[in-house]
Design a protein around this motif. Structure first.
Motif, PDB file in Angstrom:
ATOM      1  N   GLY A  42      -4.057   6.552  -0.738  1.00 15.70           N
ATOM      2  CA  GLY A  42      -3.174   5.545  -0.152  1.00 15.70           C
ATOM      3  C   GLY A  42      -3.717   5.006   1.157  1.00 15.70           C
ATOM      4  N   ASP A  43      -2.813   4.707   2.061  1.00 14.29           N
ATOM      5  CA  ASP A  43      -3.142   4.118   3.354  1.00 14.29           C
ATOM      6  C   ASP A  43      -3.117   5.226   4.412  1.00 14.29           C
ATOM      7  OD1 ASP A  43      -3.726   2.091   5.194  1.00 14.29           O
ATOM      8  OD2 ASP A  43      -1.605   1.668   5.565  1.00 14.29           O
ATOM      9  N   LEU A  93     -12.757   9.495  -1.311  1.00 13.22           N
ATOM     10  CA  LEU A  93     -12.003   8.314  -0.891  1.00 13.22           C
ATOM     11  C   LEU A  93     -11.775   7.351  -2.061  1.00 13.22           C
ATOM     12  CD1 LEU A  93     -13.736   7.491   2.544  1.00 13.22           C
ATOM     13  CD2 LEU A  93     -11.776   8.969   2.096  1.00 13.22           C
ATOM     14  N   THR A  94     -11.911   7.843  -3.282  1.00 11.13           N
ATOM     15  CA  THR A  94     -11.796   6.966  -4.444  1.00 11.13           C
ATOM     16  C   THR A  94     -10.393   6.386  -4.626  1.00 11.13           C
ATOM     17  OG1 THR A  94     -11.405   8.858  -5.920  1.00 11.13           O
ATOM     18  CG2 THR A  94     -13.689   8.092  -5.693  1.00 11.13           C
ATOM     19  N   GLN A  95      -9.380   7.029  -4.060  1.00 13.07           N
ATOM     20  CA  GLN A  95      -8.015   6.508  -4.162  1.00 13.07           C
ATOM     21  C   GLN A  95      -7.473   6.077  -2.797  1.00 13.07           C
ATOM     22  OE1 GLN A  95      -5.604   9.303  -6.350  1.00 13.07           O
ATOM     23  NE2 GLN A  95      -6.879   9.155  -8.157  1.00 13.07           N
ATOM     24  N   THR A  96      -8.381   5.852  -1.859  1.00 14.89           N
ATOM     25  CA  THR A  96      -7.992   5.387  -0.534  1.00 14.89           C
ATOM     26  C   THR A  96      -7.839   3.877  -0.570  1.00 14.89           C
ATOM     27  OG1 THR A  96      -9.277   7.180   0.452  1.00 14.89           O
ATOM     28  CG2 THR A  96      -8.633   5.371   1.912  1.00 14.89           C
ATOM     29  N   GLU A  97      -6.669   3.405  -0.139  1.00 18.18           N
ATOM     30  CA  GLU A  97      -6.406   1.964  -0.107  1.00 18.18           C
ATOM     31  C   GLU A  97      -6.701   1.372   1.261  1.00 18.18           C
ATOM     32  OE1 GLU A  97      -2.397   1.285  -1.470  1.00 18.18           O
ATOM     33  OE2 GLU A  97      -2.667   2.699  -3.118  1.00 18.18           O
ATOM     34  N   GLY A  98      -6.516   2.175   2.295  1.00 20.46           N
ATOM     35  CA  GLY A  98      -6.777   1.746   3.656  1.00 20.46           C
ATOM     36  C   GLY A  98      -6.975   2.971   4.522  1.00 20.46           C
ATOM     37  N   ILE A  99      -7.707   2.794   5.621  1.00 21.24           N
ATOM     38  CA  ILE A  99      -7.952   3.919   6.519  1.00 21.24           C
ATOM     39  C   ILE A  99      -8.139   3.363   7.919  1.00 21.24           C
ATOM     40  CG2 ILE A  99     -10.424   3.937   5.989  1.00 21.24           C
ATOM     41  CD1 ILE A  99     -10.263   7.058   6.258  1.00 21.24           C
ATOM     42  N   ASP A 100      -7.455   3.944   8.889  1.00 19.60           N
ATOM     43  CA  ASP A 100      -7.547   3.423  10.251  1.00 19.60           C
ATOM     44  C   ASP A 100      -8.736   4.043  10.989  1.00 19.60           C
ATOM     45  OD1 ASP A 100      -6.641   5.966  10.938  1.00 19.60           O
ATOM     46  OD2 ASP A 100      -4.890   5.257  12.028  1.00 19.60           O
ATOM     47  N   SER A 101      -9.037   3.477  12.134  1.00 21.01           N
ATOM     48  CA  SER A 101     -10.215   3.909  12.889  1.00 21.01           C
ATOM     49  C   SER A 101     -10.076   5.337  13.420  1.00 21.01           C
ATOM     50  CB  SER A 101     -10.511   2.939  14.030  1.00 21.01           C
ATOM     51  OG  SER A 101      -9.399   2.808  14.891  1.00 21.01           O
ATOM     52  N   THR A 102      -8.873   5.783  13.705  1.00 19.61           N
ATOM     53  CA  THR A 102      -8.701   7.161  14.163  1.00 19.61           C
ATOM     54  C   THR A 102      -9.072   8.143  13.060  1.00 19.61           C
ATOM     55  OG1 THR A 102      -6.966   6.496  15.705  1.00 19.61           O
ATOM     56  CG2 THR A 102      -7.088   8.830  15.151  1.00 19.61           C
ATOM     57  N   MET A 152       0.831  -1.196   0.000  1.00 17.79           N
ATOM     58  CA  MET A 152       0.000   0.000   0.000  1.00 17.79           C
ATOM     59  C   MET A 152       0.868   1.249   0.000  1.00 17.79           C
ATOM     60  SD  MET A 152      -3.250  -0.351   2.498  1.00 17.79           S
ATOM     61  CE  MET A 152      -4.085  -1.897   2.577  1.00 17.79           C
ATOM     62  N   ASP A 153       0.367   2.254  -0.676  1.00 14.09           N
ATOM     63  CA  ASP A 153       1.068   3.535  -0.703  1.00 14.09           C
ATOM     64  C   ASP A 153       0.873   4.263   0.615  1.00 14.09           C
ATOM     65  OD1 ASP A 153       1.864   3.160  -3.346  1.00 14.09           O
ATOM     66  OD2 ASP A 153       0.079   4.145  -4.150  1.00 14.09           O
ATOM     67  N   ALA A 154       1.899   5.005   1.023  1.00 17.46           N
ATOM     68  CA  ALA A 154       1.777   5.825   2.225  1.00 17.46           C
ATOM     69  C   ALA A 154       0.629   6.808   2.019  1.00 17.46           C
ATOM     70  CB  ALA A 154       3.076   6.572   2.484  1.00 17.46           C
ATOM     71  N   GLY A 155      -0.102   7.056   3.077  1.00 22.41           N
ATOM     72  CA  GLY A 155      -1.273   7.899   2.962  1.00 22.41           C
ATOM     73  C   GLY A 155      -0.952   9.376   2.906  1.00 22.41           C
ATOM     74  N   LYS A 156      -1.834  10.088   2.241  1.00 19.69           N
ATOM     75  CA  LYS A 156      -1.755  11.534   2.268  1.00 19.69           C
ATOM     76  C   LYS A 156      -3.169  12.082   2.157  1.00 19.69           C
ATOM     77  CE  LYS A 156      -0.791  12.455  -2.633  1.00 19.69           C
ATOM     78  NZ  LYS A 156       0.132  13.073  -3.567  1.00 19.69           N
ATOM     79  N   ILE A 157      -3.310  13.283   2.667  1.00 22.40           N
ATOM     80  CA  ILE A 157      -4.585  13.970   2.606  1.00 22.40           C
ATOM     81  C   ILE A 157      -4.348  15.294   1.906  1.00 22.40           C
ATOM     82  CG2 ILE A 157      -6.497  14.970   3.911  1.00 22.40           C
ATOM     83  CD1 ILE A 157      -5.768  13.058   6.213  1.00 22.40           C
ATOM     84  N   GLN A 158      -5.176  15.564   0.922  1.00 25.10           N
ATOM     85  CA  GLN A 158      -5.111  16.825   0.205  1.00 25.10           C
ATOM     86  C   GLN A 158      -6.430  17.553   0.423  1.00 25.10           C
ATOM     87  OE1 GLN A 158      -4.309  14.715  -3.523  1.00 25.10           O
ATOM     88  NE2 GLN A 158      -2.564  16.094  -3.771  1.00 25.10           N
ATOM     89  N   ALA A 159      -6.384  18.866   0.336  1.00 24.85           N
ATOM     90  CA  ALA A 159      -7.584  19.656   0.591  1.00 24.85           C
ATOM     91  C   ALA A 159      -7.626  20.890  -0.287  1.00 24.85           C
ATOM     92  CB  ALA A 159      -7.624  20.062   2.057  1.00 24.85           C
ATOM     93  N   ALA A 160      -8.833  21.365  -0.486  1.00 23.56           N
ATOM     94  CA  ALA A 160      -9.053  22.621  -1.196  1.00 23.56           C
ATOM     95  C   ALA A 160     -10.335  23.239  -0.660  1.00 23.56           C
ATOM     96  CB  ALA A 160      -9.178  22.382  -2.696  1.00 23.56           C
ATOM     97  N   GLY A 161     -10.376  24.538  -0.700  1.00 20.88           N
ATOM     98  CA  GLY A 161     -11.578  25.248  -0.304  1.00 20.88           C
ATOM     99  C   GLY A 161     -11.711  26.511  -1.119  1.00 20.88           C
ATOM    100  N   GLU A 162     -12.903  26.721  -1.625  1.00 20.74           N
ATOM    101  CA  GLU A 162     -13.127  27.907  -2.436  1.00 20.74           C
ATOM    102  C   GLU A 162     -14.585  28.333  -2.269  1.00 20.74           C
ATOM    103  OE1 GLU A 162     -13.491  28.293  -7.067  1.00 20.74           O
ATOM    104  OE2 GLU A 162     -11.366  28.223  -6.509  1.00 20.74           O
TER     105      GLU A 162
END
Length: 160
Positions: free
Chosen positions: A21-22, A51-60, A1-11
């Motif tokens: 990723g994870d 979450l279309t490119q989410t491979e895994g996500i923890d409970s936190t 699994m790829d290391a996870g990252k979160i990206q954001a935008a607001g307009e």
């Protein structure tokens, strides 16, 4: 699994979060800070979680998303949308009761606003523990199954 990252935008009060990723606990402090800034926006109108490119996500991380939904409903009477095309991720969301606090869809017409990565900030063990505890308490409030699943972890973190 790829290391996870979160990206954001607001307009213009419309926000988008993309989990790739994870996605794990290490990103929770940075995500929590972004959510607070988002909710402080006087022009807040919507938020879509991709979450279309989410491979895994923890409970936190799931708990922080649940917190996002609870706060959006409480502050703005708004129900956020989660876009999930991965059956495994969708199954996790449904098992946690997210269909009660989110609109969950397989695809959506998402604005192509450029995303910026939410950078993981180092934080103390005490701060991480607080995020983990808060996230799991939020999950426990969603349904009885979550309460049973996470009660021992919460008791342990509370030192009981």
């Amino acid at each position: 699994m790829d290391a996870g990252k979160i990206q954001a935008a607001g307009e213009g009060g419309d926000y988008r979060l993309k989990f790739t990723g994870d996605v794990r606990l290490t990103l929770c402090n940075s995500l929590d800070q972004f959510l607070e800034e988002m909710f402080d926006d006087d022009h807040f109108r919507s938020v879509v979680i991709d979450l279309t490119q989410t491979e895994g996500i923890d409970s936190t991380s799931l708990g922080l998303l649940a917190k996002l939904s609870v706060q959006a409903k409480k502050r703005f009477d708004y129900v956020p949308t989660i876009v999930s095309s991965n059956p495994d991720i969708t199954r996790i969301l449904l098992s946690m009761g997210f269909d009660r606090v989110f609109d969950i869809v397989e695809e959506a017409n998402i604005k192509s606003t450029p995303l910026k990565e939410i950078v993981c900030e180092a934080c103390s063990e005490h701060v991480v523990k607080g995020h983990v505890l808060s996230a799991h308490r939020t999950l426990m409030d969603l349904n009885e199954k979550n309460k049973e699943t996470f009660s021992e972890l919460v008791k342990s973190l509370e030192g009981k």
